[in-house]
Scaffold this active site. Structure first.
Site, PDB file in Angstrom:
ATOM      1  N   CYS C 241      23.460  21.745  57.708  1.00 52.89           N
ATOM      2  CA  CYS C 241      24.500  20.740  57.463  1.00 52.89           C
ATOM      3  C   CYS C 241      23.913  19.487  56.823  1.00 52.89           C
ATOM      4  O   CYS C 241      24.374  19.031  55.789  1.00 52.89           O
ATOM      5  CB  CYS C 241      25.205  20.379  58.768  1.00 52.89           C
ATOM      6  SG  CYS C 241      26.109  21.751  59.473  1.00 52.89           S
ATOM      7  N   HIS C 242      22.882  18.908  57.472  1.00 54.95           N
ATOM      8  CA  HIS C 242      22.353  17.657  56.944  1.00 54.95           C
ATOM      9  C   HIS C 242      20.844  17.696  56.804  1.00 54.95           C
ATOM     10  O   HIS C 242      20.209  16.665  56.665  1.00 54.95           O
ATOM     11  CB  HIS C 242      22.776  16.482  57.821  1.00 54.95           C
ATOM     12  CG  HIS C 242      24.257  16.356  57.926  1.00 54.95           C
ATOM     13  ND1 HIS C 242      24.972  16.923  58.966  1.00 54.95           N
ATOM     14  CD2 HIS C 242      25.170  15.771  57.125  1.00 54.95           C
ATOM     15  CE1 HIS C 242      26.268  16.685  58.791  1.00 54.95           C
ATOM     16  NE2 HIS C 242      26.414  15.985  57.677  1.00 54.95           N
ATOM     17  N   GLY C 243      20.266  18.883  56.910  1.00 54.11           N
ATOM     18  CA  GLY C 243      18.858  19.043  56.590  1.00 54.11           C
ATOM     19  C   GLY C 243      17.898  18.525  57.636  1.00 54.11           C
ATOM     20  O   GLY C 243      16.891  17.911  57.299  1.00 54.11           O
TER      21      GLY C 243
END
Lengths: 328, 65, 278
Positions: C241-243
């Site tokens: 999702c956001h690394g």
């Protein structure tokens, strides 16, 4: 009364007897006496307590009669149905758990489960009982787990979104014989075998009724016709029941060697169903006896403390002690 | 000194000791009453409860293994 | 009549009469009589005229020492000689007011009574406190998880079914749980990391109970995505999702996540080779 008050003595009485009109004026007056003519009987008749207790007695007798005979006294009733349509009243059986502080007979619950499993479960479900409920009641954990694993349950979805079958866990609920109500009706000529989880609570007469029903199959009396596929049972409202007699001597073989007579199996399975409907039964009675002891002790103690606190108030005497004049 | 005077001087004279005794006693009473009531209950229902018949089935299970 | 003769003493003769005018009159009583001036009256002085004394204008009988002086009525005399009415409302006077006898309330022995009273009050408090405590605890018990929830709250996993170096994801209370059977090299890597300088400093020893088994909740601590296993810059997990990057001990090493992956409560059942989560 008047005469008695006027009579000042034998002499006056004699005077009065001689000529009532010649009474001197001083005696011929009417006394407005406020002394009440109280008789104990009159005050008893007029007291509120009497009124209240007579009303209570009347209402109580009517209620008792209604309870005993099922109708109000002195009022004629016409019934659209015959009494047999409500079924025979089941007798009171001496259950081992009938007393105020009697627990279930757990060996009987265990045997009753066996009867349910081998006989009743062919048609009746037991939806509200999970395998874990048997633990500490009639089976050990290992036994419950083994029983659960014999049944396959659908679970899922898995990673691929598919439903899959897995062996049961003790948290699973007992499987029913039919997938849904329609299937159950189709398999029993339109009659739905009721779920047995709460059957003891759900029928008038409770355990007595269920026991009387499953042991009460007889031939229909003369004049009573039972439709094809129905069976006559006087304890069932209406007399004709879809379920046939299922319990016969020696139908199951108990693991503890108890002779499996019809009445023994009926007693065990009804005890089991009673437990299923009231699993809290044993704890309830244990807490009940504790609460009764504690609260009656508290009542007696509070009565004592009330008396103790009120004693100085009740026997207080107020005296006027005038101040002493210093001049004398 | 009579028993009642001893009792009074020991427990009732100081309110702190009185209240403390009451609460400590309530704790002890709770445990004792529970134990007593359970003992009576088990005696009354001897042979009927699961704990009375459990040993039959636990042993049976172990023998099978 | 003998009966009446006996009764005589009991019935008081009337001493007050009502005149036909309706005014009560007590001709034989001196209603104007006053108590003599008393040194003990404590300054209350002499009372005023009595309100119930017959006014002079009504007339009546006036007597002097020598006998009847006059007898006059302002109103008509009674029409019949028998119609006079006497009032008789006087209450029997007693020497002393009747006070009930309370002596049976008294204790015989003050000391034992005091101790007994305290004992009873204390017992009352004791039983009340015990009952109140049971009530409160029983009530609080109803707030805890019910048996059917608790029965579902545990998940068992056969450890033998997970080969070394493999991830398994199980569902536990609706959440994914990662179970990783770590290889020895992975364990060494996790242990050698300088964890003191990490964002959420935790040593690998704190995070596992057995070095080869890593058990943690598979929910990214950033916004709750499920990280992907065996990927990311540190050989552990990677949240798409956001690394966020997690290492082989589930510690956050890179990205927006603030905390390491959470460890659920679990224990090993060595006898049956099972892992019990919950």
């Amino acid at each position: 009364m008047l005469a008695r008050q006027l009579s000042k003595g034998p002499a006056l009485s004699a005077l009065r007897r001689k000529n009532p009109l010649s009474i001197p004026r001083a005696f011929a007056v009417r006394n407005a006496s406020t002394a009440s003519s109280s008789s104990a009987f009159e005050s008893f008749l007029n007291s509120r307590l009497t009124l209240a207790s007579v009303s209570l007695f009347t209402a109580g007798s009517v209620a008792w009669y209604t309870h005993l005979y099922g109708s109000l006294p002195f009022l004629g009733q016409v019934h659209a149905s015959h009494a047999s349509e409500e079924g025979l009243h089941p007798p009171d059986y001496p259950w081992p758990h009938a007393g105020l502080i009697d627990t279930f007979d757990h060996a009987s619950i265990r045997r009753g489960y066996q009867v349910y499993r081998e006989v009743c479960a062919a048609c009746h479900s037991l939806d509200r009982i999970a395998w874990r409920n048997f633990v500490g009641v009639s089976h050990t954990v290992d036994e419950a787990r083994a029983m659960a694993e014999e049944v396959e349950y659908q679970d899922g979805p898995d990673d691929q979104g598919e439903m899959f079958m897995r062996p049961g866990k003790i948290a699973d609920y007992l499987p029913g014989p039919y997938p849904n109500e329609e299937a159950a009706r189709a398999g029993n000529a339109g009659a739905l075998p009721p779920d047995l989880s709460l059957i003891v609570k759900a029928r008038h007469g409770g355990a007595n009724y269920v026991y009387a029903l499953i042991t009460g199959y007889v031939d229909p009396p003369a004049g009573v016709e039972v439709r094809e596929g129905m069976n006559y049972n006087p304890f069932f409202p209406g007399g004709a029941i879809g379920m046939a007699r299922v319990l016969f001597d020696g139908l199951v073989e108990y693991e503890d060697g108890t002779p499996a007579t019809t009445s023994q199996m009926a007693k065990d399975v009804v005890t089991f169903l009673h437990w299923a409907a009231e699993p809290e039964h044993d704890d309830r009675k244990k807490n009940g006896i504790k609460a009764v002891i504690l609260f009656s002790t508290l009542t007696l103690l509070s009565l004592y403390v009330k008396r103790f606190k009120w004693t100085p108030i009740k026997n207080r005497k107020i005296l006027y002690d005038p101040p002493v004049d210093k001049k004398h | 000194m009579s028993f009642s005077t001893t009792l009074y001087n020991t427990f009732f004279r100081r309110n702190s000791i009185f209240v403390g005794t009451v609460f400590a006693g309530a704790f002890a009473f709770g445990i004792g009453f529970d134990t007593g009531a359970t003992a009576f209950f088990d005696r009354w229902n001897r042979g009927k409860q699961w704990k009375d018949i459990r040993h039959k089935y636990v042993e049976a299970a172990e023998e099978e293994e | 009549m003998a009966f009446n003769g006996l009764k005589k003493a009991v019935t008081l003769s009337p001493c007050v009469r009502t005149l036909p005018s309706g005014v009560p009159a007590a001709p034989l009583l001196n209603l104007a009589a006053r108590a003599p001036a008393d040194p003990h009256d404590h300054g209350h002085g002499v009372a005023g005229p009595r309100s119930d004394s017959t006014p002079r204008w009504v007339g009546g009988v006036s007597r002097t020492a020598s006998g009847l002086a006059s007898k006059s009525y302002v109103t008509l005399s009674p029409t019949t000689p028998l119609s006079a009415r006497f009032l008789h409302t006087s209450v029997a006077v007693k020497d002393a007011p009747q006070v009930p006898d309370f002596s049976h309330y008294r204790a015989n022995d003050n000391d034992s009574n005091r101790a007994f009273s305290y004992f009873m009050v204390g017992t009352f408090g004791l039983v009340s406190a015990s009952v109140a405590k049971s009530t409160v605890t029983e009530f609080l018990k109803t707030m805890s998880a019910s048996a059917d929830v608790l029965a579902l709250a545990k998940v068992e996993i056969e450890l033998a079914s997970i080969p070394e170096g493999k991830n398994v994801i199980v569902k536990w209370r609706g959440k994914p749980v990662f179970v990783r059977h770590r290889t020895q090299s992975e364990v060494d890597e996790a242990r050698e990391t300088k964890w003191e300088s990490l964002r959420d400093p935790e040593s690998d020893e704190q995070r596992v109970k057995k070095p080869e088994w890593l058990v943690m909740l598979g929910i990214c601590t950033h916004l709750g995505c499920v990280p992907i296993g065996e990927s990311g810059d540190f050989g552990g997990w990677f949240c798409p999702c956001h690394g966020s990057h997690y290492d082989i001990s589930g510690r956050v090493r890179k990205g927006p996540a603030p905390l390491n992956l959470e460890i659920p409560a679990y224990e090993f059942n060595d006898a049956e080779g099972k892992l019990v989560i919950g």
